[in-house]
Enzyme design. Structure first.
Site, PDB file in Angstrom:
ATOM      1  N   ARG A 165       0.680  -1.276  -0.016  1.00 47.92           N
ATOM      2  CA  ARG A 165       0.258   0.002   0.023  1.00 47.92           C
ATOM      3  C   ARG A 165       0.879   1.412   0.000  1.00 47.92           C
ATOM      4  O   ARG A 165       0.121   2.375  -0.183  1.00 47.92           O
ATOM      5  CB  ARG A 165      -0.950   0.283   1.244  1.00 47.92           C
ATOM      6  CG  ARG A 165      -2.063  -1.004   1.393  1.00 47.92           C
ATOM      7  CD  ARG A 165      -3.004  -0.739   2.353  1.00 47.92           C
ATOM      8  NE  ARG A 165      -4.157  -1.669   2.469  1.00 47.92           N
ATOM      9  CZ  ARG A 165      -3.817  -2.653   3.277  1.00 47.92           C
ATOM     10  NH1 ARG A 165      -2.908  -3.114   3.892  1.00 47.92           N
ATOM     11  NH2 ARG A 165      -5.029  -3.455   2.927  1.00 47.92           N
ATOM     12  N   ASP A 166       2.272   1.217   0.168  1.00 49.63           N
ATOM     13  CA  ASP A 166       2.783   2.441   0.363  1.00 49.63           C
ATOM     14  C   ASP A 166       4.150   2.286  -0.442  1.00 49.63           C
ATOM     15  O   ASP A 166       4.965   2.851   0.138  1.00 49.63           O
ATOM     16  CB  ASP A 166       2.963   2.833   1.789  1.00 49.63           C
ATOM     17  CG  ASP A 166       3.222   4.523   1.962  1.00 49.63           C
ATOM     18  OD1 ASP A 166       3.369   5.382   0.971  1.00 49.63           O
ATOM     19  OD2 ASP A 166       3.800   4.726   3.067  1.00 49.63           O
TER      20      ASP A 166
END
Ligand code: ATP
Ligand code: MG
Ligand code: MG
Length: 333
Positions: A165-166
C-alpha cells in the site's frame, strides 16, 4: 510499566513520516538494535467507542500479520503492540481532550541501513552503476536488478495475501552489498496524507498527523506512486495497487529527472500514459519489453496489470544476457 520503556533503550530518532515516528532502539535482553515505529492514535469524539476499538483491533491484527513475512527482500517485522497513554496530556485540541484516550501503536522491525532507493535516484554517480556505461545517465541493467529485488520482495508480500500500500523509493532500503529490502508498510486504509479519505474508510480517525512532510517540492508529492483507485480513497483495491506503484518506480529508476518541477511534469504525464520523447527514443527502443511492461503495470484498469510473479519473470527475461555487476559491493555515498 510499559513494554516500550522497560524493554527498549531509545538510541535515536530515525525520522518522522506521514503517520508515525521511527526510532532506533536497543533491546535490553538481546542487545540488538531494532527500528520501532510509533503511531499515535487518538479516539475521535465523533467516533463511537465501540467502533474505535473495532478499528484498533483490526489495525493491530493487520500489523501483526506482517510478522508472517519472511523474505530476504523484505524488512523483517517482529511484532506490534498497543499501549494506552494516560489521559493527562497537554492537548491543544480542546474538543476531544480530557475524556480522550491516546493509544500508541508500536511496530518493531529490523533496523535497516539508512540508504534507500530514493538516495540512489538522487545520486547521479550511483545511477551510472558499476559499469559506468549508461543510457542517458542510467545503467539500466543495474537499475533493473534493484527493481527485480524489489519485485521479489513484493511478490512474497502478495503470496502471503498482504498488500504493501505504500511502495515508494524512500520505503525501499538498500544495504552496503546492494541488497534491497522493502519496508514501511502502509497501515490499512489509513491515508498517510489526509486527503481524499472517505469517512467510512479512515480506519483510525484519530491517528495524529505528525507534521506531514510530503514531497512538497515535487508537487505531486508522495502520492505520485499511488494507483488511481487508491487515490480515490476507500478500500476498493487489491494487490494490483502495489503493481501500479512499482510501475512508477520502474520508470523513475530508468529515467533520471533532475528537478522537482521536471519530475512533477513527467510523472503527471506518465500517469496519463504519455512518455517523454527521450524515453521513446532510447529505453523504448533498446528495451522494448521494458517499455511494454511499464505500460501494463500502470494501466488504469487494475485487472490489466500483471501480477508480481509475472513482473519478476519479465524483468528476469530482460536481464538475461546482461552480466550484472550490480551485486558487487558499491558504496555510492
Ligand atoms: P512516509 O511516511 O511517507 O513513508 P518516511 O519514509 O520519511 O515517510 P517513515 O516511514 O515514518 O517516514 O520513516 C521515518 C524514517 O525512519 C525514514 O527516514 C525511514 O527511512 C526510517 N525507517 C523506517 N523504517 C526503518 C527501518 N526498518 N530501519 C531503519 N530506518 C527506518
Ligand atoms: Mg517510509
Ligand atoms: Mg511511511
Amino acid at each position: 510499566y510499559t513494554r516500550y520503556a522497560s524493554e527498549f533503550e531509545e538510541i535515536g530518532a530515525l525520522g518522522k513520516g506521514g503517520f508515525g515516528s521511527v526510532f532506533q532502539c536497543r533491546n535490553a535482553l538481546d542487545k540488538r538494535d531494532y527500528a520501532i515505529k510509533k503511531v499515535l492514535i487518538r479516539c475521535d469524539a465523533k467516533l463511537p467507542q465501540i467502533e474505535f476499538s473495532r478499528r484498533l483491533k483490526r489495525t493491530l491484527r493487520e500489523v501483526k500479520s506482517l510478522a508472517s513475512l519472511d523474505h530476504s527482500n523484505i524488512v523483517r517485522y517482529y511484532t506490534a503492540w498497543l499501549e494506552l497513554e494516560q489521559a493527562n496530556h497537554n492537548d491543544n485540541n480542546h474538543s476531544v481532550t480530557s475524556t480522550s484516550q491516546r493509544y500508541i501503536l508500536y511496530i518493531q522491525m529490523q533496523f535497516c541501513s539508512q540508504k534507500t532507493l530514493a538516495d540512489f535516484l538522487s545520486n547521479e554517480e550511483a545511477r551510472k552503476g558499476p559499469s559506468g556505461s549508461s543510457i542517458g545517465g542510467v545503467d539500466i541493467p543495474y537499475a533493473l536488478n534493484l527493481f527485480l529485488q524489489t519485485c521479489q520482495g513484493v511478490k512474497h508480500v502478495h503470496t502471503q495475501c498482504l498488500i504493501h500500500r505504500d511502495l515508494k523509493p524512500n520505503n525501499v532500503f538498500i544495504d552496503d552489498t546492494g541488497a534491497v529490502k522493502v519496508g514501511d508498510f502502509g497501515l490499512s486504509r489509513e491515508s498517510s496524507d489526509n486527503s481524499g479519505e472517505s469517512e467510512a474508510e479512515t480506519a483510525l480517525t484519530g491517528a495524529e498527523n505528525y507534521s506531514y512532510n510530503g514531497d512538497i517540492t515535487a508537487g505531486v508529492g508522495t502520492r505520485s506512486y499511488a494507483s488511481p483507485e487508491q487515490m480515490k480513497g476507500g478500500s476498493d483495491y487489491d494487490s494490483s495497487t502495489d503493481i501500479y506503484s512499482l510501475g512508477i518506480i520502474l520508470f523513475e529508476l530508468c529515467f533520471p529527472m533532475y528537478t522537482g518541477m521536471e519530475r512533477n511534469i513527467v510523472l503527471t504525464k506518465l500517469r496519463n500514459h504519455i512518455l517523454p520523447d527521450q524515453w521513446m527514443e532510447s529505453v523504448a527502443v533498446d528495451f522494448p519489453k521494458l517499455h511494454t511492461l511499464l505500460l501494463s503495470m500502470i494501466s488504469n484498469k487494475p485487472e490489466d496489470r500483471p501480477d508480481a510473479a509475472a513482473v519478476v519473470r519479465t524483468v528476469q527475461s530482460i536481464l538475461e544476457g546482461f552480466t550484472i555487476s550490480s551485486l558487487d559491493r558499491r558504496d555510492y555515498e
